[in-house]
Design a protein around this motif. Structure first.
Motif, PDB file in Angstrom:
ATOM      1  N   TRP A 113       0.937  -1.059   0.024  1.00 10.85           N
ATOM      2  CA  TRP A 113       0.174   0.171   0.035  1.00 10.85           C
ATOM      3  C   TRP A 113       0.808   1.207  -0.160  1.00 10.85           C
ATOM      4  CZ3 TRP A 113      -5.186   0.015   2.532  1.00 10.85           C
ATOM      5  CH2 TRP A 113      -6.062  -1.248   2.386  1.00 10.85           C
ATOM      6  N   LYS A 114       0.415   2.446  -0.774  1.00  6.79           N
ATOM      7  CA  LYS A 114       1.138   3.493  -0.665  1.00  6.79           C
ATOM      8  C   LYS A 114       0.671   4.641   0.292  1.00  6.79           C
ATOM      9  CE  LYS A 114       2.276   2.728  -5.461  1.00  6.79           C
ATOM     10  NZ  LYS A 114       2.332   3.230  -6.986  1.00  6.79           N
ATOM     11  N   VAL A 115       1.668   5.585   0.447  1.00  4.57           N
ATOM     12  CA  VAL A 115       1.526   6.649   1.654  1.00  4.57           C
ATOM     13  C   VAL A 115       0.675   7.818   0.592  1.00  4.57           C
ATOM     14  CG1 VAL A 115       2.358   8.341   3.006  1.00  4.57           C
ATOM     15  CG2 VAL A 115       3.474   5.970   2.977  1.00  4.57           C
ATOM     16  N   ALA A 116      -0.521   8.133   1.312  1.00  3.37           N
ATOM     17  CA  ALA A 116      -1.233   9.068   0.538  1.00  3.37           C
ATOM     18  C   ALA A 116      -1.152  10.491   1.557  1.00  3.37           C
ATOM     19  CB  ALA A 116      -2.940   9.011   0.668  1.00  3.37           C
TER      20      ALA A 116
ATOM     21  N   SER B 293       2.762   9.745  11.523  1.00  3.18           N
ATOM     22  CA  SER B 293       1.517   8.939  11.352  1.00  3.18           C
ATOM     23  C   SER B 293       1.091   8.848  10.021  1.00  3.18           C
ATOM     24  CB  SER B 293       0.318   9.853  11.997  1.00  3.18           C
ATOM     25  OG  SER B 293      -0.814   9.441  11.768  1.00  3.18           O
ATOM     26  N   LEU B 294       0.696   7.760   9.319  1.00  5.69           N
ATOM     27  CA  LEU B 294       0.869   7.737   7.862  1.00  5.69           C
ATOM     28  C   LEU B 294      -0.760   7.339   7.493  1.00  5.69           C
ATOM     29  CD1 LEU B 294       3.807   5.452   6.981  1.00  5.69           C
ATOM     30  CD2 LEU B 294       3.614   8.008   6.976  1.00  5.69           C
ATOM     31  N   LEU B 295      -1.240   7.820   6.514  1.00  2.00           N
ATOM     32  CA  LEU B 295      -2.601   7.603   5.885  1.00  2.00           C
ATOM     33  C   LEU B 295      -2.385   6.730   4.479  1.00  2.00           C
ATOM     34  CD1 LEU B 295      -5.555   7.501   5.878  1.00  2.00           C
ATOM     35  CD2 LEU B 295      -5.680   9.561   4.608  1.00  2.00           C
ATOM     36  N   LEU B 296      -2.768   5.425   4.500  1.00  4.08           N
ATOM     37  CA  LEU B 296      -2.325   4.514   3.440  1.00  4.08           C
ATOM     38  C   LEU B 296      -3.574   4.336   2.392  1.00  4.08           C
ATOM     39  CD1 LEU B 296      -0.278   1.865   5.182  1.00  4.08           C
ATOM     40  CD2 LEU B 296       0.499   3.795   4.211  1.00  4.08           C
ATOM     41  N   ASP B 297      -3.000   4.271   0.984  1.00  2.00           N
ATOM     42  CA  ASP B 297      -3.907   4.125   0.051  1.00  2.00           C
ATOM     43  C   ASP B 297      -3.857   2.610  -0.689  1.00  2.00           C
ATOM     44  OD1 ASP B 297      -5.770   4.186  -2.204  1.00  2.00           O
ATOM     45  OD2 ASP B 297      -4.970   5.842  -3.401  1.00  2.00           O
ATOM     46  N   GLY B 298      -4.693   1.791  -0.717  1.00  3.44           N
ATOM     47  CA  GLY B 298      -4.324   0.510  -1.198  1.00  3.44           C
ATOM     48  C   GLY B 298      -5.035   0.462  -2.617  1.00  3.44           C
ATOM     49  N   SER B 299      -5.701   1.403  -3.221  1.00  3.57           N
ATOM     50  CA  SER B 299      -6.307   1.333  -4.393  1.00  3.57           C
ATOM     51  C   SER B 299      -5.063   1.405  -5.534  1.00  3.57           C
ATOM     52  CB  SER B 299      -7.225   2.109  -4.819  1.00  3.57           C
ATOM     53  OG  SER B 299      -6.570   3.573  -4.810  1.00  3.57           O
TER      54      SER B 299
ATOM     55  N   GLU C 254     -10.335   0.072 -11.153  1.00  3.84           N
ATOM     56  CA  GLU C 254      -9.398   0.161  -9.794  1.00  3.84           C
ATOM     57  C   GLU C 254      -9.719  -1.327  -9.082  1.00  3.84           C
ATOM     58  OE1 GLU C 254      -9.755   3.643  -7.564  1.00  3.84           O
ATOM     59  OE2 GLU C 254      -8.583   5.077  -8.993  1.00  3.84           O
ATOM     60  N   LEU C 255      -8.621  -1.556  -8.455  1.00  2.39           N
ATOM     61  CA  LEU C 255      -8.670  -2.565  -7.499  1.00  2.39           C
ATOM     62  C   LEU C 255      -7.853  -2.456  -6.199  1.00  2.39           C
ATOM     63  CD1 LEU C 255      -8.181  -6.042  -9.575  1.00  2.39           C
ATOM     64  CD2 LEU C 255     -10.352  -5.162  -8.615  1.00  2.39           C
ATOM     65  N   THR C 256      -7.993  -3.028  -5.168  1.00  9.41           N
ATOM     66  CA  THR C 256      -7.273  -2.801  -4.109  1.00  9.41           C
ATOM     67  C   THR C 256      -5.930  -3.766  -4.098  1.00  9.41           C
ATOM     68  OG1 THR C 256      -9.017  -2.715  -2.772  1.00  9.41           O
ATOM     69  CG2 THR C 256      -7.043  -3.250  -1.477  1.00  9.41           C
ATOM     70  N   ILE C 257      -4.618  -3.384  -3.600  1.00  8.95           N
ATOM     71  CA  ILE C 257      -3.542  -4.134  -3.848  1.00  8.95           C
ATOM     72  C   ILE C 257      -3.892  -5.195  -3.055  1.00  8.95           C
ATOM     73  CG2 ILE C 257      -1.097  -4.007  -3.052  1.00  8.95           C
ATOM     74  CD1 ILE C 257      -1.194  -1.023  -3.609  1.00  8.95           C
TER      75      ILE C 257
END
Length: 352
Positions: free
Chosen positions: A123-126, A143-149, A196-199
């Motif tokens: 997942w990537k850091v948004a 603190s990280l907010l992640l994006d899995g799309s 789009e899909l989730t990683i």
């Protein structure tokens, strides 16, 4: 006895009072060095006041500044040692995978935290807090907010290996290609490219059936044994003659070259020496001239203006049966006798 006991009790009470933590609270706070660089704070605390300095972390990372400071020890209200907490700038982690962001933060002296337990390392850091370039005490967590799309790649028309690699680059996997052969391609996919899909999700694919490919068939060439075409084999402009009765009907009419023979055509390739071939042609011309002078066959009136010529018909058999007879009459002459033989070379008379 009473005064002695009273004195001992007072002494014990005083000792207990001085040993309580309240004594530590009476130590004065250190000079204000918050916000200064470590070099500036050390100059103030150690070189100016003579205090010992303890840093957190130790060793000091380059470019650190002071986030807080506290008195570590003192004697009779005189400070002896100060603990300094350092901070540094947070690196830019946005766009990185969680795995890469964690390694980068630890390299800078920070930890990471996220409130998304379902997240994987891909997942990537948004977003991040503090923002890139902000100050944070060393040892604290970003603190990280992640994006899995992730976007589904277009796989139709790709080979199986290419499709696997393209899906892996997006953190996806293929389903339906476990037993695929390397020469198969993707005919259909679900979901389609661009969605789009989730990683960590999978893409369903339908592979093509491989048809056996026949080897290419080369075009039919010229018959075996046929001699290569040469400029001398061009057809004569005269109309073709009808075949004589002695010619085989299976033979197709061929272009008849004129009587002017080159050295190549009269050479050993036909089985006749060059000199003999020239003698044959000369004798044929002389015989034809004498026969015409004696009133031989005349051409029709419509062909009166056309020249007579002798043609050499080439057949597959390169050994013509030619006989030359010398007349012994009062007028010397040469008579040419040609025996017709299908598949051999013939000399014909015709109009040019």
């Amino acid at each position: 006895m009473m005064p002695v006991r009273l004195i001992v009790a007072l002494a014990m009470a005083a000792a207990a009072f001085w040993a309580t933590p309240a004594q530590a609270a009476k130590c004065p706070p250190p000079p204000d060095v918050i916000g200064q660089t470590y070099e500036q704070a050390y100059e103030t605390l150690h070189n100016h006041f003579g205090y010992g300095v303890v840093t957190v972390p130790d060793p000091v990372p380059p470019g650190s500044s002071v986030s807080s400071a506290e008195t570590l020890s003192c004697i009779e209200f005189n400070i002896t040692k100060v603990r300094v907490h350092l901070e540094g700038q947070v690196p830019d982690l946005t766009g990185m995978t969680l795995t890469a962001a964690t390694a980068e933060a630890e390299k800078a002296g920070f930890g990471v935290t996220t409130g998304q337990p379902e997240a994987t390392g891909e997942w990537k850091v948004a977003e991040q807090t503090p923002t890139p370039g902000g100050l944070l005490a060393y040892g604290q967590a970003v603190s990280l907010l992640l994006d899995g799309s992730t976007e589904v790649p277009y796989l139709i028309g790709r080979t199986v290996e290419e499709a696997r690699q393209m899906a892996a680059d997006r953190g996806l996997a293929l389903r339906g290609a476990d037993d695929a052969r390397g020469d198969q391609t993707v005919e259909d996919q679900n979901p389609p490219g661009g969605d789009e899909l989730t990683i960590g999700d999978v893409i369903d694919v339908v592979l093509s059936d491989v048809a056996l490919v026949s080897p290419p068939v080369s075009p039919l060439g010229s018959p075996l044994g046929s001699p290569p075409a040469s400029p001398d084999d061009s057809p004569s402009p005269s109309p073709p003659e009808s075949p004589r009765p002695e010619e085989s009907p299976e033979e197709s009419p061929e272009a008849e070259p004129t009587a002017a023979l080159s050295g190549d055509e009269t050479g050993s390739g036909f089985g006749v020496p060059p000199g003999l071939a020239l003698v044959v042609v000369a004798a044929a011309l002389l015989g034809l001239a004498g026969w015409t002078a004696r009133g031989g066959r005349r051409a029709p009136d419509r062909d009166h203006d056309r020249r007579q010529a002798v043609r050499l018909v080439s057949r597959a058999d390169p050994s013509p049966n030619v006989r030359i007879h010398e007349s012994r009459g009062p007028r010397p002459a040469v008579r040419l006798h040609v025996v017709p033989d299908p598949g051999r070379q013939e000399i014909r008379e015709g109009l040019s």
